[in-house]
Design an enzyme around this catalytic site. Structure first.
Site, PDB file in Angstrom:
ATOM      1  N   ALA A 113      -9.849  75.968  41.327  1.00 14.79           N
ATOM      2  CA  ALA A 113     -10.292  76.014  39.940  1.00 14.79           C
ATOM      3  C   ALA A 113     -11.350  74.939  39.734  1.00 14.79           C
ATOM      4  O   ALA A 113     -11.268  73.853  40.317  1.00 14.79           O
ATOM      5  CB  ALA A 113      -9.116  75.765  39.003  1.00 14.79           C
TER       6      ALA A 113
ATOM      7  N   ARG B 110      -2.067  74.251  54.736  1.00 16.11           N
ATOM      8  CA  ARG B 110      -0.668  74.426  54.334  1.00 16.11           C
ATOM      9  C   ARG B 110      -0.305  75.897  54.189  1.00 16.11           C
ATOM     10  O   ARG B 110       0.776  76.324  54.570  1.00 16.11           O
ATOM     11  CB  ARG B 110      -0.407  73.696  53.005  1.00 16.11           C
ATOM     12  CG  ARG B 110       0.222  72.333  53.210  1.00 16.11           C
ATOM     13  CD  ARG B 110       0.471  71.656  51.882  1.00 16.11           C
ATOM     14  NE  ARG B 110      -0.811  71.311  51.270  1.00 16.11           N
ATOM     15  CZ  ARG B 110      -1.057  70.178  50.625  1.00 16.11           C
ATOM     16  NH1 ARG B 110      -0.100  69.283  50.487  1.00 16.11           N
ATOM     17  NH2 ARG B 110      -2.235  69.929  50.111  1.00 16.11           N
TER      18      ARG B 110
ATOM     19  N   LEU C  44      -8.180  70.204  56.588  1.00  9.32           N
ATOM     20  CA  LEU C  44      -9.022  71.332  56.190  1.00  9.32           C
ATOM     21  C   LEU C  44      -8.298  72.105  55.088  1.00  9.32           C
ATOM     22  O   LEU C  44      -7.071  72.211  55.097  1.00  9.32           O
ATOM     23  CB  LEU C  44      -9.304  72.254  57.378  1.00  9.32           C
ATOM     24  CG  LEU C  44     -10.160  71.652  58.495  1.00  9.32           C
ATOM     25  CD1 LEU C  44     -10.344  72.672  59.628  1.00  9.32           C
ATOM     26  CD2 LEU C  44     -11.524  71.212  57.985  1.00  9.32           C
ATOM     27  N   PRO C  45      -9.040  72.649  54.127  1.00  8.94           N
ATOM     28  CA  PRO C  45      -8.371  73.397  53.066  1.00  8.94           C
ATOM     29  C   PRO C  45      -7.614  74.590  53.654  1.00  8.94           C
ATOM     30  O   PRO C  45      -8.004  75.121  54.693  1.00  8.94           O
ATOM     31  CB  PRO C  45      -9.526  73.867  52.165  1.00  8.94           C
ATOM     32  CG  PRO C  45     -10.780  73.667  52.950  1.00  8.94           C
ATOM     33  CD  PRO C  45     -10.501  72.615  53.969  1.00  8.94           C
TER      34      PRO C  45
ATOM     35  N   LEU D  56      -8.499  84.128  44.666  1.00  8.79           N
ATOM     36  CA  LEU D  56      -9.643  84.723  45.357  1.00  8.79           C
ATOM     37  C   LEU D  56      -9.512  84.671  46.880  1.00  8.79           C
ATOM     38  O   LEU D  56     -10.187  85.412  47.583  1.00  8.79           O
ATOM     39  CB  LEU D  56     -10.942  84.028  44.921  1.00  8.79           C
ATOM     40  CG  LEU D  56     -11.283  84.135  43.427  1.00  8.79           C
ATOM     41  CD1 LEU D  56     -12.581  83.389  43.128  1.00  8.79           C
ATOM     42  CD2 LEU D  56     -11.406  85.585  42.992  1.00  8.79           C
TER      43      LEU D  56
ATOM     44  N   SER E 181       2.482  79.911  42.695  1.00  6.62           N
ATOM     45  CA  SER E 181       1.830  80.194  41.414  1.00  6.62           C
ATOM     46  C   SER E 181       1.095  81.533  41.429  1.00  6.62           C
ATOM     47  O   SER E 181       0.721  82.053  40.388  1.00  6.62           O
ATOM     48  CB  SER E 181       0.848  79.078  41.062  1.00  6.62           C
ATOM     49  OG  SER E 181      -0.157  78.992  42.053  1.00  6.62           O
ATOM     50  N   HIS E 182       0.863  82.098  42.617  1.00  9.34           N
ATOM     51  CA  HIS E 182       0.247  83.419  42.714  1.00  9.34           C
ATOM     52  C   HIS E 182       1.171  84.425  43.390  1.00  9.34           C
ATOM     53  O   HIS E 182       0.732  85.447  43.873  1.00  9.34           O
ATOM     54  CB  HIS E 182      -1.095  83.348  43.449  1.00  9.34           C
ATOM     55  CG  HIS E 182      -2.174  82.775  42.590  1.00  9.34           C
ATOM     56  ND1 HIS E 182      -2.414  81.432  42.498  1.00  9.34           N
ATOM     57  CD2 HIS E 182      -3.042  83.361  41.739  1.00  9.34           C
ATOM     58  CE1 HIS E 182      -3.407  81.214  41.649  1.00  9.34           C
ATOM     59  NE2 HIS E 182      -3.804  82.363  41.174  1.00  9.34           N
TER      60      HIS E 182
ATOM     61  N   ASP F  53     -10.482  77.687  47.860  1.00  2.00           N
ATOM     62  CA  ASP F  53     -10.369  78.477  46.627  1.00  2.00           C
ATOM     63  C   ASP F  53      -9.798  77.525  45.595  1.00  2.00           C
ATOM     64  O   ASP F  53      -8.633  77.156  45.685  1.00  2.00           O
ATOM     65  CB  ASP F  53      -9.430  79.669  46.861  1.00  2.00           C
ATOM     66  CG  ASP F  53      -9.168  80.465  45.582  1.00  2.00           C
ATOM     67  OD1 ASP F  53      -9.794  80.163  44.547  1.00  2.00           O
ATOM     68  OD2 ASP F  53      -8.331  81.386  45.631  1.00  2.00           O
TER      69      ASP F  53
ATOM     70  N   GLU G 288      -0.345  72.802  35.666  1.00  2.00           N
ATOM     71  CA  GLU G 288      -0.060  71.395  35.942  1.00  2.00           C
ATOM     72  C   GLU G 288       0.193  70.627  34.646  1.00  2.00           C
ATOM     73  O   GLU G 288       1.038  69.726  34.585  1.00  2.00           O
ATOM     74  CB  GLU G 288      -1.249  70.755  36.661  1.00  2.00           C
ATOM     75  CG  GLU G 288      -1.211  70.863  38.159  1.00  2.00           C
ATOM     76  CD  GLU G 288      -0.035  70.106  38.758  1.00  2.00           C
ATOM     77  OE1 GLU G 288       0.176  68.938  38.413  1.00  2.00           O
ATOM     78  OE2 GLU G 288       0.683  70.735  39.556  1.00  2.00           O
TER      79      GLU G 288
END
Lengths: 338, 338
Positions: A180, A309, A305-306, A124, A47-48, A178, A188
């Protein structure tokens, strides 16, 4: 199914940079936008990734971004650093401000970077990772477009306002999140509409402010914040700090100024950096070792952990190249041909 | 039902200060703790009002707080300010550091106050309001006790880690939020247990890490963060910034050091202050006017701004005095008698 084409990171960077140079961006704009888009593609954040090129080109063609902008650094030696993007992309302004921000945070403990008058399209986390690589912790936030109703409200007002944080982990990938502050990204809801699926409860309200699970009604209405009134409060904080406080547009002002969500929004951004070495100076224990114990305990419970992936996708891309489908390669060819 | 007793804010402050002086606290400790407890009672935040006195006294009697501590200010003129609480209460350390923090933020744009080696029991909003009264925006956060499982995890690790923010509104009450990053306060789960009610889904896991709606099982297990993985990430950020980074204890370390949740935890706190006047200097528009338009638009949708209930209770208390039940008056009498 045809096999994907594999491009090295350097090769994709050259292609994307070339597209933006041909679209009229100056060097710093083209290179910083391309680097961010390639980072998204490399980390399998589709998506980015290259999907964003078309929106950037549309905004350039509409005359809403200054392709020749040279970011202007304003810094009096204190902990507050400003870069005026001059109507260019936020990524170029960040590339000018980031080294000064990291240096000031390391020297003084805490410092803030304000980016004003920028066109914004980027995630970000690439910025956060630039700062963690310099050994400082960082927080970043910005408004976007009015699209989210405040908790208890009925109409779009807040943006999807991303909130991002990073902590440096010596010798390892940083701890980075990061996200939203809307419950989901707008894309989505689009996907649910395309697939004819209803939305989960609590995602959106319709144009009359009533809760809805119909994606059409949601797109005509407003999304809701994550985490109920707490997420709504954080999103409001982002409007206040990274809009009003820095003398730049809030999300409703950004939408009002452009009159369309089909182009990229213009507003500002706030990044705060802090040096763990300075904050912990003279205190018992090593802040990085203490952080590792906590993060290892999280992972030790089986909690993810974020960004894990992303880091796995990055390792694969660095080893095997970035995999692009035949459709993606065709899109790139079309964009190169102009 | 007997009519409540009404005490003026000054009268209740005198009573509570007297209780702490008699318990052996020095002047700055007794006055700062009493002021915070009375502020909670005044704003009808019963969970942070006189109900907290007993826990403070228990912690003093257990020798876990230094009643004679004099907070020590460490400041080299830069934007990083530290107050070592010396084993005293956080409120006393904050009272020493807050004026310096506000002054530095006003002068330099951004500044941070670290409180180390404190005993913590207080809500964060009284501190936030001290700073908004000085005209600066402020963010505050601290760890607590390991009580919350990270999203996707199975066991207590994170604290209920409060996150608070304030924005000054000239001539009006500030915009202030202060919330636990757990989905609810631990007291809410206690209340469900006492009343024999099951918990809503998503509040807690049992001692084996399985989702539970049984309050007994939840109290033996772990609470969950608000907002799923996003709230979990923010809570982790608080451990990293207001624990590891400032050279003080994380929530699992705080629990490990004390070995009990019946006494108040010892750790640190981080407060960041920013001056909207400095951040917006030279930019078009007035940051405070821009903020008012946003906040008015939120209220104009019928959405509640955080802290509105507190401000209404405060107005009533200032007009009519603080209403205390016969049980509450008896409790105060007993605490006075020691």
């Amino acid at each position: 199914m045809p096999r994907p084409t594999r491009l090295s990171i350097a090769a994709l960077t050259e292609i994307v940079t070339g597209i933006f140079l041909r679209a009229g961006l100056n060097d710093i704009q083209a290179r910083s936008v391309a680097a961010t888009i390639v980072a998204g593609e490399r980390d399998n954040c589709k998506s980015h990734g290259i999907y964003r090129i078309a929106g950037c080109l549309r905004t350039i063609e509409a005359g809403k971004v200054d392709p020749a902008a040279e970011p202007e650094l304003q810094h009096d030696g204190g902990p507050l650093i400003r870069v005026n993007a001059g109507g260019g992309f936020s990524t170029a302004a960040f590339s000018v401000g980031a080294p000064v921000l990291a240096e000031q945070a390391a020297a003084q403990g805490i410092a803030a970077l304000v980016i004003n008058d920028c066109t914004h399209f980027s995630a970000l986390w690439p910025e956060i990772e630039t700062l963690t690589e310099a050994g400082v912790a960082a927080l970043a936030m910005c408004p976007s477009y009015a699209a989210v109703a405040p908790s208890g409200g009925t109409a779009p007002l807040l943006g999807t306002n991303p909130f991002a944080f990073g902590w440096p982990r010596p010798g390892r990938h940083p701890y980075v999140f990061d996200f939203a502050t809307s419950i989901v990204a707008r894309g989505e809801i689009e996907l649910h509409r395309q697939d004819g699926r209803t939305l989960p409860e609590g995602w959106a309200v319709d144009a009359e402010g009533r809760p809805t699970t119909d994606p059409h009604a949601a797109l005509a209405g407003a999304m809701l914040p994550f985490g109920g009134h707490k997420g709504s409060a954080i999103s409001t904080m982002i409007e206040l700090l990274a809009g009003a406080m820095i003398g730049d547009l809030t999300s409703p002002e950004a939408l009002g100024a452009l009159g369309s969500t089909a182009l990229l929004p213009a507003h500002g951004e706030l990044i705060i950096a802090m040096s763990p070495a300075r904050f912990a100076a003279g205190r018992p224990g090593d802040p990085f070792a203490r952080a590792e114990r906590l993060l290892d305990a999280i992972a030790g419970q089986g909690a993810r952990l974020p960004s894990e992936r992303r880091f796995a996708a990055r390792a694969a891309a660095m080893r095997d190249g970035i995999a692009l489908s035949a459709e993606e390669m065709a899109m790139l060819e079309e964009l190169r041909a102009g």
